[in-house]
Design a protein around this motif. Structure first.
Motif, mmCIF file in Angstrom:
data_model
loop_
_atom_site.group_PDB
_atom_site.id
_atom_site.type_symbol
_atom_site.label_atom_id
_atom_site.label_comp_id
_atom_site.label_asym_id
_atom_site.label_seq_id
_atom_site.Cartn_x
_atom_site.Cartn_y
_atom_site.Cartn_z
ATOM 1 N N GLU A 5 1.004 9.057 -3.022
ATOM 2 C CA GLU A 5 1.673 7.793 -3.644
ATOM 3 C C GLU A 5 2.797 7.016 -2.596
ATOM 4 O O GLU A 5 3.063 5.880 -3.315
ATOM 5 C CB GLU A 5 2.065 8.069 -5.020
ATOM 6 C CG GLU A 5 0.932 8.410 -6.123
ATOM 7 C CD GLU A 5 1.453 8.512 -7.526
ATOM 8 O OE1 GLU A 5 2.121 7.901 -7.832
ATOM 9 O OE2 GLU A 5 0.864 9.336 -8.211
ATOM 10 N N THR A 6 2.980 7.879 -1.831
ATOM 11 C CA THR A 6 4.357 7.167 -0.994
ATOM 12 C C THR A 6 4.091 6.400 0.034
ATOM 13 O O THR A 6 4.871 5.831 0.591
ATOM 14 C CB THR A 6 5.225 8.345 -0.562
ATOM 15 O OG1 THR A 6 4.482 9.102 0.496
ATOM 16 C CG2 THR A 6 5.759 9.198 -1.591
ATOM 17 N N LEU A 11 -3.097 2.861 5.058
ATOM 18 C CA LEU A 11 -2.412 3.356 6.270
ATOM 19 C C LEU A 11 -2.839 4.796 6.204
ATOM 20 O O LEU A 11 -2.760 5.348 7.481
ATOM 21 C CB LEU A 11 -1.139 3.293 6.163
ATOM 22 C CG LEU A 11 -0.549 1.740 6.288
ATOM 23 C CD1 LEU A 11 0.902 1.578 6.029
ATOM 24 C CD2 LEU A 11 -0.855 1.239 7.662
ATOM 25 N N GLN A 12 -2.914 5.550 5.028
ATOM 26 C CA GLN A 12 -3.329 6.972 5.126
ATOM 27 C C GLN A 12 -4.814 7.195 5.639
ATOM 28 O O GLN A 12 -4.940 7.877 6.564
ATOM 29 C CB GLN A 12 -3.341 7.582 3.681
ATOM 30 C CG GLN A 12 -2.094 7.396 3.232
ATOM 31 C CD GLN A 12 -1.736 8.053 1.663
ATOM 32 O OE1 GLN A 12 -2.136 9.190 1.805
ATOM 33 N NE2 GLN A 12 -1.343 7.390 0.694
ATOM 34 N N ILE A 13 -5.584 6.225 5.605
ATOM 35 C CA ILE A 13 -6.963 6.107 6.198
ATOM 36 C C ILE A 13 -6.775 6.063 7.718
ATOM 37 O O ILE A 13 -7.310 6.383 8.363
ATOM 38 C CB ILE A 13 -7.701 5.173 5.521
ATOM 39 C CG1 ILE A 13 -8.024 5.646 3.928
ATOM 40 C CG2 ILE A 13 -9.372 5.229 6.193
ATOM 41 C CD1 ILE A 13 -8.822 4.502 3.132
#
Length: 122
Positions: A5-6, A11-13
């Motif tokens: 959740e941070t 961007l995580q992808i």
């Protein structure tokens, strides 16, 4: 993929895609999964994957061959590595250094642990 959740999901992808490129799972010139394909694989909205792909094209990690798909750009591995290093230095290192300072450790304490880790994960 489990999302934190941070950080925004796109961007995580992007980190996931960069990891595939840096680890040479996806090589220069290779066609990468289509937007819908990756969205199904990661269980996210296709618009989120599209945003990721647009972001990575701006960073010259991917390029679009109109009507064919997205591919790893010639400078993709180098640019992916630079992007991930920059993100690591800005987002993870300050917390890591704070932990070292709090625990009264220095880099000499970490060197044998890091060497052991590299040996086990070679």
């Amino acid at each position: 993929m489990e999302f934190k959740e941070t950080q925004p999901i796109y961007l995580q992808i992007a980190d996931f895609v960069c990891e595939k490129i840096i680890s040479k799972t996806w090589s220069v010139g290779q066609r990468i999964p289509a937007v819908r394909e990756l969205a199904v694989l990661l269980e996210v909205n296709p618009n989120t994957v599209m945003r990721t792909y647009e972001f990575l094209q701006q960073k010259d990690i991917l390029y679009n061959q109109r009507g064919v798909g997205l591919f790893v750009s010639p400078d993709g591995p180098k640019n992916a590595l630079e992007y991930r290093r920059s993100e690591f230095m800005q987002k993870e290192m300050p917390s890591f250094f704070k932990g070292l300072q709090l625990l009264q450790m220095d880099l000499d304490d970490l060197e044998p642990l890091y060497k052991k880790y590299k040996k086990q994960n070679a």
